[in-house]
Design a protein around this motif. Structure first.
Motif, PDB file in Angstrom:
ATOM      1  N   ILE A 110       0.820  -1.217   0.000  1.00 49.05           N
ATOM      2  CA  ILE A 110       0.000   0.000   0.000  1.00 49.05           C
ATOM      3  C   ILE A 110       0.854   1.268   0.000  1.00 49.05           C
ATOM      4  CG2 ILE A 110      -1.881   1.209   1.185  1.00 49.05           C
ATOM      5  CD1 ILE A 110      -2.523  -1.553  -0.122  1.00 49.05           C
ATOM      6  N   ALA A 111       1.877   1.315   0.885  1.00 44.72           N
ATOM      7  CA  ALA A 111       2.706   2.529   0.926  1.00 44.72           C
ATOM      8  C   ALA A 111       3.459   2.758  -0.391  1.00 44.72           C
ATOM      9  CB  ALA A 111       3.653   2.474   2.122  1.00 44.72           C
ATOM     10  N   PRO A 112       4.153   1.733  -0.945  1.00 47.05           N
ATOM     11  CA  PRO A 112       4.830   2.005  -2.226  1.00 47.05           C
ATOM     12  C   PRO A 112       3.862   2.340  -3.353  1.00 47.05           C
ATOM     13  CG  PRO A 112       5.198  -0.291  -1.529  1.00 47.05           C
ATOM     14  CD  PRO A 112       4.534   0.419  -0.397  1.00 47.05           C
ATOM     15  N   MET A 113       2.669   1.748  -3.339  1.00 48.35           N
ATOM     16  CA  MET A 113       1.707   2.063  -4.405  1.00 48.35           C
ATOM     17  C   MET A 113       1.212   3.501  -4.265  1.00 48.35           C
ATOM     18  SD  MET A 113      -0.325  -1.582  -4.514  1.00 48.35           S
ATOM     19  CE  MET A 113      -1.064  -1.753  -6.122  1.00 48.35           C
ATOM     20  N   ALA A 114       0.968   3.934  -3.028  1.00 48.76           N
ATOM     21  CA  ALA A 114       0.514   5.317  -2.826  1.00 48.76           C
ATOM     22  C   ALA A 114       1.621   6.290  -3.228  1.00 48.76           C
ATOM     23  CB  ALA A 114       0.115   5.526  -1.366  1.00 48.76           C
ATOM     24  N   GLU A 115       2.887   5.943  -2.897  1.00 48.47           N
ATOM     25  CA  GLU A 115       3.993   6.809  -3.306  1.00 48.47           C
ATOM     26  C   GLU A 115       4.091   6.877  -4.824  1.00 48.47           C
ATOM     27  OE1 GLU A 115       7.939   6.571  -1.369  1.00 48.47           O
ATOM     28  OE2 GLU A 115       6.921   5.405   0.169  1.00 48.47           O
ATOM     29  N   ALA A 116       3.910   5.723  -5.486  1.00 48.94           N
ATOM     30  CA  ALA A 116       3.980   5.702  -6.951  1.00 48.94           C
ATOM     31  C   ALA A 116       2.864   6.541  -7.549  1.00 48.94           C
ATOM     32  CB  ALA A 116       3.889   4.259  -7.452  1.00 48.94           C
ATOM     33  N   ALA A 117       1.686   6.486  -6.934  1.00 52.21           N
ATOM     34  CA  ALA A 117       0.557   7.272  -7.448  1.00 52.21           C
ATOM     35  C   ALA A 117       0.867   8.755  -7.370  1.00 52.21           C
ATOM     36  CB  ALA A 117      -0.708   6.948  -6.651  1.00 52.21           C
ATOM     37  N   THR A 118       1.496   9.174  -6.280  1.00 53.62           N
ATOM     38  CA  THR A 118       1.884  10.583  -6.160  1.00 53.62           C
ATOM     39  C   THR A 118       2.835  10.958  -7.275  1.00 53.62           C
ATOM     40  OG1 THR A 118       1.847  10.179  -3.796  1.00 53.62           O
ATOM     41  CG2 THR A 118       2.743  12.266  -4.504  1.00 53.62           C
TER      42      THR A 118
END
Lengths: 230, 317
Positions: free
Chosen positions: A123-131
């Motif tokens: 979840i954290a890496p995916m949210a960072e990638a989305a940013t």
């Protein structure tokens, strides 16, 4: 009254950012001392309770699996998938995760996700990638903010939805306590009355996630030369 | 029947593995501190029931001293570089998700399907511990899948697990320390004392004041105790049942349910709920220990207001 000094030790120790393990032991010794227990009795009581609460640490069994998957590139793959999506933002992504987490927790599946097993590797890496897709490469402070929001979203989703499941520990605790106070009711009533709060949590935290997107976008907006920004 | 003791054995072996690999990690100048810390943790899981109360107490004290005097370092197990991970991610593609999905799938399977299975009247697994047992089984299934499918070295589960455990550091055991502190506080009568103060000195003479005292009290008391379950009996027995249910005739199901959820607002705001609030920043490598709490405070405060209003509106129809 003086037994409350143990609570004061906790508050002061955490505020001063001393090592929490030492602070906790100091707090136990303080409250135990004023309750008339000898230090040895407190240490024995603490040891007994520590042993009985070992189940609290069982979630760490997931660490080897999470580590192996990271070693093989799971975080990078998860980020790549997000990078391929159109219109994704950190807030919208976390909002979808929240919906999924609330629905599964409401049917009793709290343990299928969590901080070590899903937030760190996925979840954290995916949210960072989305940013990154939406607003360009985030600076370190923005990365930390996105990670913290990912962890917070998991907690909020679980806390306010788990009681919808009638066999949840907290629901059974409530029913048990009420029964001991001569109020007998079916757990389903406790569960039903937790639904309004679950919906409100989705609305409130969801709105915060969308506002979070706007803040990120403003913060990371490219500074065009010649345009003066306040 | 599979019992919780089998899960503890597995956890003990895992921590023993962390300790052994830590001892050989020359890149970590404090490697013997890590070895001692994870070794004592392993001892607790493997032999905690045979150490006696004082023995366990000495073990816990040693753990606190190791952490408090900064004797833990961060191990440097050989792992893949960021570039290698990008290449591996491209090579494996979505196959990477198969072992990751084993975790939720096997947990769900265990809780929903395997839990009720019995052989000749004996349950396959201890029904009270089905979730934890399912989690342990799910980890094993996930690891076997990962090692075969992604061809990872056999030592990698322990080395990579140690890498993550060292990332979290002493905070790994903080939730368990706080749970034990809760027991000592209960023994010393801390909860009863605070409950007495709340019920003696706060206004509960109007319906709205009483609802507010109960909801805000649940959140505040949970923040001090780190756990809504510790606050619930004290304030429900002290405020909710005598005043909201008996005096004002409120619906006990609504009051208990929303009261507990008000306590959860407190859980989101306290460092004492370490597994939710302090372990994640360590796990996500955020330098500010309180970053997750800060992200949660606005939601928690708004939810506390919502809960108070909901209880006031729904409990007295």
């Amino acid at each position: 009254m003086l037994i409350l000094l143990g609570v004061a030790v906790i508050v002061a120790g955490f505020a001063l950012r001393l090592n929490p393990l030492l602070v906790v032991v100091a707090a136990a010794l303080t409250s135990g001392w004023f309750a008339g227990l000898s230090p040895l009795q407190v240490i024995a009581a603490f040891g007994k309770a520590f042993n009985e609460n070992r189940y609290v640490s069982i979630a760490y069994l997931a660490l080897p699996l999470v580590g192996v998957l990271e070693r093989a590139g799971l975080r990078e793959r998860a980020a790549a998938i997000i990078a391929g999506l159109k219109g994704v933002t950190a807030g919208r992504f976390l909002l979808s995760y929240m919906a999924l987490r609330q629905v599964t927790a409401a049917v009793g599946l709290v343990a299928i996700a969590g901080q070590p097993q899903t937030v760190r590797p996925l979840i954290a890496p995916m949210a960072e990638a989305a940013t990154e897709v939406h607003d360009g490469p985030p600076d370190l402070a923005a990365r930390y903010a996105v990670r913290a929001m990912a962890a917070a979203t998991d907690n909020v989703a679980v806390f306010f939805s788990e009681d919808v499941f009638i066999a949840m520990g907290s629901v059974l605790l409530m029913v048990g306590f009420l029964t001991s106070s001569a109020i007998v009711l079916d757990p389903i009533h406790i569960s039903v009355w937790s639904i309004p709060t679950a919906l409100a949590a989705f609305a409130i935290h969801g709105a915060r996630l969308l506002l979070f997107d706007r803040r990120l976008a403003r913060r990371l907006a490219p500074r065009t030369p010649g345009v003066i920004r306040p | 029947m599979i019992k919780l003791s089998a899960v503890y054995l597995l956890a003990g072996l895992m921590f023993a593995g962390f300790a052994l690999f830590s001892a050989g990690d020359r890149a970590n100048s404090k490697r013997f501190g890590n070895t001692a810390f994870w070794g004592l943790t392993a001892l607790s899981f493997l032999a905690g029931d045979r150490l006696g109360d004082l023995g366990n107490g000495v073990l816990v004290l040693s753990l606190a001293l190791l952490a408090g005097f900064g004797l833990l370092g961060r191990g440097q197990p050989a792992t893949t570089t960021p570039d290698e991970r990008m290449a591996l991610a491209q090579r494996f593609g979505n196959r990477l998700f198969i072992p990751a999905l084993m975790l939720p799938l096997v947990v769900a399977l265990g809780v929903l399907v395997l839990k009720p299975i019995q052989f000749g009247g004996i349950a396959l697994m201890d029904p009270k511990q089905a979730t934890l047992i399912s989690l342990a089984v799910a980890v094993i299934v996930g690891l076997v899948t990962a090692l075969i499918l992604l061809r990872q070295p056999p030592a990698s589960p322990l080395q990579e697990g140690r890498r993550l455990a060292d990332t979290i550091g002493w905070a790994v055991l903080l939730p368990q320390f706080l749970a034990a502190l809760g027991a000592v506080f209960a023994l010393a009568g801390v909860g009863a004392q605070i409950g007495h103060l709340v019920t003696t000195y706060l206004p509960v003479d109007t319906r709205f004041a009483a609802v507010t005292v109960y909801c805000v009290g649940m959140a505040a008391f949970t923040m001090l105790m780190g756990n809504a379950f510790a606050a619930f009996p004290v304030l429900t027995g002290g405020v909710a049942i005598p005043i909201l249910v008996i005096h004002f005739g409120g619906n006990p199901a609504v009051i208990a349910s929303i009261g507990m959820l008000s306590g959860f607002c407190g859980t989101l705001m306290t460092p004492l709920a370490a597994n939710f609030n302090l372990v994640p920043p360590a796990l996500l490598e955020i330098p500010d220990r309180y970053a997750v709490i800060k992200a949660q405070i606005p939601t928690a405060l708004l939810m506390l207001i919502v809960n108070t209003v909901l209880m006031y509106v729904l409990a007295f129809q």
